[in-house]
Design a protein around this motif. Structure first.
Motif, PDB file in Angstrom:
ATOM      1  N   TYR A  42       0.695  -1.269  -0.013  1.00 20.70           N
ATOM      2  CA  TYR A  42      -0.029   0.096   0.058  1.00 20.70           C
ATOM      3  C   TYR A  42       0.759   1.328   0.068  1.00 20.70           C
ATOM      4  O   TYR A  42       0.557   2.324   0.544  1.00 20.70           O
ATOM      5  CB  TYR A  42      -0.767  -0.219   1.175  1.00 20.70           C
ATOM      6  N   ARG A  44       3.421   2.064   1.771  1.00 22.16           N
ATOM      7  CA  ARG A  44       3.889   2.371   3.042  1.00 22.16           C
ATOM      8  C   ARG A  44       5.218   1.793   3.376  1.00 22.16           C
ATOM      9  O   ARG A  44       5.314   0.729   3.654  1.00 22.16           O
ATOM     10  CB  ARG A  44       2.981   2.226   4.158  1.00 22.16           C
ATOM     11  N   SER A  66       4.382   7.360   4.580  1.00 21.98           N
ATOM     12  CA  SER A  66       3.590   6.591   3.485  1.00 21.98           C
ATOM     13  C   SER A  66       3.104   7.743   2.222  1.00 21.98           C
ATOM     14  O   SER A  66       3.408   8.967   2.363  1.00 21.98           O
ATOM     15  CB  SER A  66       1.985   6.964   4.302  1.00 21.98           C
ATOM     16  N   ASN A  68       1.036   6.606  -0.423  1.00 22.61           N
ATOM     17  CA  ASN A  68      -0.152   6.095  -1.079  1.00 22.61           C
ATOM     18  C   ASN A  68      -0.869   6.968  -1.811  1.00 22.61           C
ATOM     19  O   ASN A  68      -1.459   8.186  -1.413  1.00 22.61           O
ATOM     20  CB  ASN A  68      -0.752   5.200  -0.185  1.00 22.61           C
ATOM     21  N   LYS A  70      -3.664   6.367  -3.661  1.00 21.44           N
ATOM     22  CA  LYS A  70      -5.100   6.590  -3.564  1.00 21.44           C
ATOM     23  C   LYS A  70      -5.395   7.271  -2.243  1.00 21.44           C
ATOM     24  O   LYS A  70      -6.496   8.121  -2.164  1.00 21.44           O
ATOM     25  CB  LYS A  70      -5.571   5.035  -3.340  1.00 21.44           C
ATOM     26  N   ASN A  71      -4.768   6.961  -1.258  1.00 17.53           N
ATOM     27  CA  ASN A  71      -5.225   7.947   0.045  1.00 17.53           C
ATOM     28  C   ASN A  71      -4.885   9.359  -0.173  1.00 17.53           C
ATOM     29  O   ASN A  71      -5.955  10.023   0.321  1.00 17.53           O
ATOM     30  CB  ASN A  71      -4.236   7.468   0.935  1.00 17.53           C
ATOM     31  N   LYS A  72      -3.777   9.753  -0.915  1.00 18.21           N
ATOM     32  CA  LYS A  72      -3.498  11.022  -1.201  1.00 18.21           C
ATOM     33  C   LYS A  72      -4.672  11.643  -2.107  1.00 18.21           C
ATOM     34  O   LYS A  72      -5.039  12.852  -1.895  1.00 18.21           O
ATOM     35  CB  LYS A  72      -2.045  11.353  -1.919  1.00 18.21           C
ATOM     36  N   ASP A  74      -7.817  10.495  -2.276  1.00 20.07           N
ATOM     37  CA  ASP A  74      -9.043  10.771  -1.546  1.00 20.07           C
ATOM     38  C   ASP A  74      -8.892  11.921  -0.671  1.00 20.07           C
ATOM     39  O   ASP A  74      -9.917  12.683  -0.381  1.00 20.07           O
ATOM     40  CB  ASP A  74      -9.107   9.568  -0.529  1.00 20.07           C
ATOM     41  N   VAL A  80     -11.717  12.214   2.548  1.00 20.86           N
ATOM     42  CA  VAL A  80     -11.191  12.181   3.873  1.00 20.86           C
ATOM     43  C   VAL A  80     -10.588  13.525   4.359  1.00 20.86           C
ATOM     44  O   VAL A  80     -10.170  14.144   3.691  1.00 20.86           O
ATOM     45  CB  VAL A  80      -9.917  11.106   4.046  1.00 20.86           C
ATOM     46  N   PHE A  83      -4.605  13.040   6.036  1.00 19.45           N
ATOM     47  CA  PHE A  83      -3.668  12.312   5.389  1.00 19.45           C
ATOM     48  C   PHE A  83      -2.413  11.988   6.365  1.00 19.45           C
ATOM     49  O   PHE A  83      -1.458  13.089   6.306  1.00 19.45           O
ATOM     50  CB  PHE A  83      -3.507  12.760   4.068  1.00 19.45           C
TER      51      PHE A  83
END
Length: 191
Positions: A42, A44, A66, A68, A70-72, A74, A80, A83
């Motif tokens: 992922y 990380r 991290s 990532n 996708k998380n960034k 989002d 969200v 982060f």
């Protein structure tokens, strides 16, 4: 009387034999370096150093960075509010099993973490008009938590570890995540 003396002599030899059972070579190796392969999947990077104080206790520190996508994404799209970019996690572990090659453990940890925070705020311009805007800022916080896990060694130096735990940030809860997760599947080298 002869039977009693013979029984005592045999009993003392049996007790002495229990004391001379060979110990695992792992107990002489006090240092371990570990990489979390689940985190790598992922994006990380999680690297851990662990020092074994004795058979029951160990201490260590994990460093996590991290990146990532996708998380960034989002976070940038507003799905969200926070982060987490980095974590530094010192921990103390207690061995719950008697084995040296495979055992269960319990852990308490602290988590110094930081990253980006995003919120929608109401602002006023020079003409006294109100409008909403997205503001991004950074956060840092400190959390405490606990975890449990299982570790298994292959050839007295290579290890596989599974870990699950949770914690909570304590000081900057309006910007930092409320819940800290500590989940990993790591491979290690003990020396």
């Amino acid at each position: 009387m002869k039977k009693l003396i013979l029984l005592l002599l045999l009993g003392s030899q049996w007790i002495h034999a229990q004391d001379t059972i060979p110990k695992s070579p792992l107990l002489n190796k006090r240092n371990e370096v570990r990489v979390d392969v689940l985190g790598l999947a992922y994006s990380r990077l999680n690297i851990t150093y662990e020092r074994f104080l004795n058979h029951n206790f160990s201490v260590g520190v994990s460093g996590i960075y991290s990146s990532n996508k996708k998380n960034k994404d989002d976070f940038d799209e507003g799905n969200v509010n926070s982060f987490t970019k980095y974590e530094v996690i010192p921990f103390v572990r207690y061995n719950l099993s008697q084995g040296a090659r495979s055992f269960y453990f319990a852990e308490i940890f602290a988590d110094a973490n930081g990253g980006d925070f995003r919120e929608i705020v109401l602002l006023t311009d020079a003409s006294n008009n109100d409008y909403y805007a997205i503001q991004k800022s950074s956060y840092s916080d400190l959390g405490l938590g606990a975890a449990i896990g299982y570790k298994y060694y292959i050839k007295d130096q290579f290890g596989i570890e599974f870990l699950v735990g949770f914690g909570s940030n304590m000081f900057n809860k309006d910007k930092s995540p409320d819940i800290l997760s500590r989940v990993g599947l790591g491979v290690s080298y003990r020396f």
